[in-house]
Design an enzyme around this catalytic site. Structure first.
Site: not given
Length: 1031
Positions: A26, A90, A93-95
């Protein structure tokens, strides 16, 4: 980086799931993608760690379902925090999704703080905090709360902080190793001490190409004891978790499956059915599977992704029965076959083959030390002993391990006492392992050829082996091909010939086979031990008369000088040598002549170093007393006539004209030789060495076929007017006085050696040699100014001006533009060496170059006019270009590398060398005619893992005035070679909720130079090591 027991437990839960990926990275921003991430993913690939790659996914406001699936189906997530990480909703939210998976599935998360303080992420402070506040503008409290919680929690996890590491490469390797340990959970320690295993895994990773959908079959081929099984076991341990079914088939599995059919024919149908039953039962984990026809394997596995490793295979039928073809297995299946016999792989159509080679001397010493001392280096006082013992093993990992274990925990006296024993025979365990390939030779003539090479012909040229065995019934070509396939010998290309090389332990195994032929030495095929030879030849007057079929007689000393006397005891009646001798060597032969009745009809080679011969009918080597060679007319098979160091020889006989097969004639340092025969044409003569014949003043019209000619240290002043040397390729004129010798001779010389001559300038006649590729002029101490016209030397690759302390100026004249050279399909890349030229104006030489050169100097510093500098064996730098550079369509720069030749054990002494490399690199800057407001040049320089050479520091100097008019760079098709050049154009990623199409466009170029070690190897091979200090 520590892992608590509770973390291990939760991670075990994660690994119990059927995950698709090992690692999910990530990150945010292309700055990270083209720097840290690209190197990180490459290191993961090297270690066969599967990572998710999002290159094709388009960004949007919500988290893409494919990304959600990838996160959930990854065992480990690596979050790379950079200054701008929080600029993307983005990524935030991924985290949040990552931390949810950690909580729900026990997923392992490793944070990496790349140029960022972890506390800034934890508390959302500093520049990171400011960017985070901007992205939170107009967001709901719920969203902000989730983001803050995720950032705080992940920053509390023990991770990696780039500031704490000396360089990025070391940190990346540490992270990858940490991931590998976590993936294996309870990793096997069996191969922890196998030095160099990661290099093998990296090579296999490239061949396996795990991302490909196709079925791939790959072979691992090499000699016994070289480490093939170790590589295969490590591969299986790392790869098996990625496949729906996996099986490791070793020799025991095959033997057990076939034991009931030992008396059947090798192609027995029932045996094949039984073999397939056991195979399917193990790979599908079912106790009983019935196979009634040979298509069952395909029927059951054609839709499954399977990993099959077959180790130590020596039976083609077994391979064809178990893995018939690609269509038998599902997409992305991998089959790895390990064998000592290359023909088995070739017969099954396997073209991707990894040949496991011998380790370098450094690596072999480390392997031995791991076995003997449980560390990578010898303790104080053991370096010399460890080096000798490791050399005895010849670099073979099996031998290194066995010898190391035998000497482990022993004191120094025991080591010293053991050294003589190590030289007398082969350890039983090593011999047993090596003997398998020999016993696998199905034809007796191939075993015979093997024994000939082991006892007599190891290290010889193939053409010489054919000559020696011409009167036998052995087919040398087919036999050698079989021995190569069985990994018993290898063929080495050396200049214009092929050498047969057998490993020293395999050679010793071959000699043991001969010793075992009989308890009576005289009844054996070869006599190879000095004691046995002395016993059999005790009565020299009669012993040879009972050996009429003797073909090879080799009585030699390993060292011939005045300090060591060779003792011969011939009876008074000695007058006989066997008539069928093809090779005769009698070092220190004490008599003035050979037996009068010896007829050399079959003789191919004769060496008699240090003999007392005064008269001989045939060629002789290093007989200082030789005065006369009466008649060579009977030696019509002679191909090599070596008269080197026959310092009493005055002339060569005219009978030399009958040697129509003679290829090499060597009269090196025949110091009083004055007369050579003339008026003949030895049509086969290729190499003629006259070096050191200081009284020789004229060159004979002896052959027009000579390709290698050495006239160094002679007094020759002219050639015969009728002589033509159209085939001459290599010419030596070192320490010669004549400068008029070649004015009227036109040749195709490719290599010219003018070392230590008294010339004061580069001879003008050099430009007549249009095929010239190498000029060596080192140690020409009268040379102060060197000017070379390269416009007529279109094949020139290397010029060596080293060792000239008086040299102050060097320049290339009449250099055509790159554009002009491209029209002739000619773009040079010339290596210029100036080692120890301390008075040379280096800066002026660098600035004047307008064509491609690689320059080598002595020194230890990067000069100040190379304004961008870095240190370390693997380092990167980013150079932002000012607008003045963007006005030109191309960019050029010089790269200055300072390197050190790491200490090597050479004759038990340490040496080191420092040199400087400059490479002129050029590439298109604006080939698409777009307007860019920012261009960054990113460079990564590495020694590519080569342990022999250490990159100390390097620097970049950009060309300030680099125009098309000056350099002729107008067409990208005529660009020079630049290693690893990569151009990338990217859209900027603006912070905010909406995906905004921006007019800002950034172009980055990354140049990765990974050929540094290759340059250093080239230097060390082709140039004698000079001290870096001023004389």
């Amino acid at each position: 980086m520590a892992l608590s027991s509770s973390s291990c437990s939760s991670f075990a839960t994660s690994c119990s799931r059927n995950c698709v990926y090992d690692v999910f990275p990530s990150f945010s921003g292309e700055d990270v993608r083209v720097t840290f991430l690209s190197h990180f993913l490459k290191e993961l690939d090297r270690k066969l760690i599967t990572a998710f790659k999002d290159n094709e996914i388009k960004r949007s406001l919500s988290l893409d379902p494919e990304l959600q699936h990838a996160i959930k189906n990854s065992r480990i997530v690596v979050v790379v925090f950079y200054r701008n990480y929080a600029s993307s909703s983005w990524c935030l939210n991924e985290l949040v999704e990552i931390m949810n998976c950690k909580k729900k599935f026990g997923q392992m998360v490793i944070p990496v703080f790349y140029g960022l303080d972890p506390s800034h992420v934890r508390k959302q402070t500093g520049d990171f905090g400011k960017i985070f506040e901007e992205i939170c503008h107009n967001k709901t409290e719920e969203v902000k709360s989730r983001w803050k919680e995720a950032l705080t929690n992940v920053a509390n996890i023990l991770g990696y902080h780039s500031v704490s590491w000396g360089n990025e490469a070391t940190m990346i390797e540490a992270i990858a190793n940490d991931i590998l340990d976590k993936l294996l959970l309870t990793p096997s320690k069996d191969f922890d001490n196998f030095v160099g295993i990661e290099d093998h895994i990296a090579q296999m990773s490239a061949l396996l190409h795990l991302e490909s959908e196709e079925v791939r079959m790959v072979g691992i081929w090499g000699s016994s004891g070289i480490g093939k099984t170790t590589i295969a076991r490590v591969l299986f341990g790392r790869l098996s978790r990625h496949f729906q079914g996996s099986i490791y088939i070793d020799r025991r599995f095959i033997s057990k499956s076939m034991e009931n059919y030992s008396k059947s024919n090798p192609d027995d149908y029932n045996m094949k059915l039984h073999l397939q039953e056991n195979f399917l039962s193990k790979i599908l984990d079912k106790k009983i599977i019935e196979v009634d026809h040979l298509g069952v394997v395909k029927g059951k596995l054609k839709d499954l992704k399977v990993l099959i490793i077959i180790d130590d295979l020596d039976d083609q039928v077994v391979l064809d029965t178990l893995v018939g073809g690609d269509e038998w297995f599902g997409p992305r299946s991998r089959v790895i076959v390990i064998t000592k016999d290359k023909q088995i792989l070739r017969g099954h159509g396997i073209k991707c083959i990894y040949e496991v080679g011998m380790p370098s001397e450094n690596l072999a010493l480390r392997m031995f030390c791991q076995s003997a001392f449980r560390q990578n280096y010898p303790p104080v006082g053991f370096m010399e002993l460890a080096t000798v013992v490791a050399a005895r093993a010849g670099g073979l990992p099996l031998g290194l391990n066995i010898l190391g274990s035998c000497l482990r925990a022993r004191n120094k006296k025991y080591w010293v006492d053991m050294l003589p024993t190590l030289g007398k025979g082969l350890d039983g365990k090593i011999e047993k392992a090596l003997r398998v390939s020999y016993d696998g030779l199905e034809r007796k003539e191939h075993q015979v050829l093997f024994r000939h090479i082991a006892c007599f012909l190891n290290g010889d040229e193939i053409k010489n082996i054919k000559l020696m065995l011409a009167d036998s019934e052995l087919n040398v070509d087919i036999g050698l091909e079989t021995l190569v396939d069985k990994s018993l010998v290898r063929i080495i290309q050396s200049l214009d010939t092929n050498i047969v090389e057998m490993h020293c332990l395999v050679e010793e195994m071959g000699k043991e086979i001969v010793r075992a032929q009989s308890d009576e030495p005289g009844e054996r095929e070869f006599l190879i031990d000095s004691k046995d030879v002395c016993d059999v030849l005790e009565d020299s007057t009669t012993a040879f008369k009972g050996m009429r079929n003797l073909r090879f007689l080799n009585m030699y000393t390993k060292k011939w000088d005045h300090e060591k006397e060779v003792m011969w005891r011939f009876g008074e009646g000695f007058d006989y040598l066997p008539p069928k001798l093809r090779f005769l060597r009698l070092d220190g032969y004490p008599m003035k002549c050979m037996p009068s009745n010896f007829c050399p009809t079959y003789l191919v080679k004769l060496h008699m170093q240090g003999s007392m011969l005064e008269k001989l009918w045939e060629g002789v080597h290093r007989s200082r007393n030789l005065k006369e060679i009466p008649n060579l007319s009977m030696a019509t098979n002679l191909e090599t006539l070596n008269l080197a160091f026959c310092s009493s020889l005055v002339e060569l006989p005219s009978s030399i004209q009958y040697l129509n097969k003679l290829k090499k004639l060597d009269v090196t340092f025949c110091e009083i030789l004055e007369i050579l025969p003339t008026g003949m044409n030895l049509e086969s003569l290729e190499r003629f060495t006259l070096k050191g014949c200081s009284r020789l003043k004229s060159f004979p019209d002896i052959s027009t076929n000579i390709s290698v000619l050495d006239l160094s240290e002679t007094a020759i002043e002219e050639f015969p007017s009728s002589l033509r040397l159209e085939n001459l390729a290599e010419l030596g004129m070192c320490r010669m006085k004549s400068e008029n010798l070649w004015e009227r001779v036109q040749t195709n010389i490719s290599e010219l050696f003018l070392t230590e001559t008294g010339i004061e300038e580069v001879p003008w006649w050099i430009e007549n040699f249009s095929s010239l590729s190498l000029i060596s002029m080192w140690e020409c101490r009268n040379l102060k100014h060197a000017t070379l016209n390269i416009s007529k030397l279109k094949h020139l690759e290397e010029v060596d001006f080293s060792g000239r302390w008086a040299l102050t100026e060097a320049r290339l004249t009449d250099s055509p533009t790159v554009e002009a050279m491209s029209k002739d399909n000619y773009l040079p890349n010339i290596l210029l060496k100036f080692i120890n030229c301390f008075n040379l104006n280096q800066e002026a030489l660098v600035e004047q170059q307008t064509v491609l050169q690689e320059l080598v100097f002595s020194g230890e510093e990067v000069p100040s006019y190379f304004t961008h500098q870095a240190t370390g064996s693997s380092s990167s730098m980013t150079i932002p270009l000012s607008h003045c550079f963007l006005l030109h369509p191309h960019l050029g720069f010089a790269l200055w590398l300072v390197s050190t030749l790491c200490p090597q054990v050479i004759s038990m002494e340490y040496i080191s060398m420092t040199a400087i490399f400059i490479m002129d690199c050029r590439f298109p800057l604006n080939k698409d005619n777009a307007c860019y407001d920012q261009v960054d040049i990113q460079l990564h320089v590495s020694n590519n893992g080569e342990s022999t050479f250490e990159l100390k520091k390097w620097g970049i100097s950009l060309f300030k005035d680099y125009s098309v008019a000056k350099n002729g760079l107008s067409d990208q098709n005529i660009l020079p070679r630049v290693y690893g050049i990569c151009h990338e154009t990217e859209l900027g990623d603006e912070p905010g909720d909406d995906l905004v199409e921006t007019m800002r466009c950034r172009k980055r170029m990354r140049i990765i130079l990974l050929c540094f070690a290759d340059y250093m190897k080239h230097l060390s091979r082709n140039y004698r090591l000079c001290p870096a200090s001023r004389p």
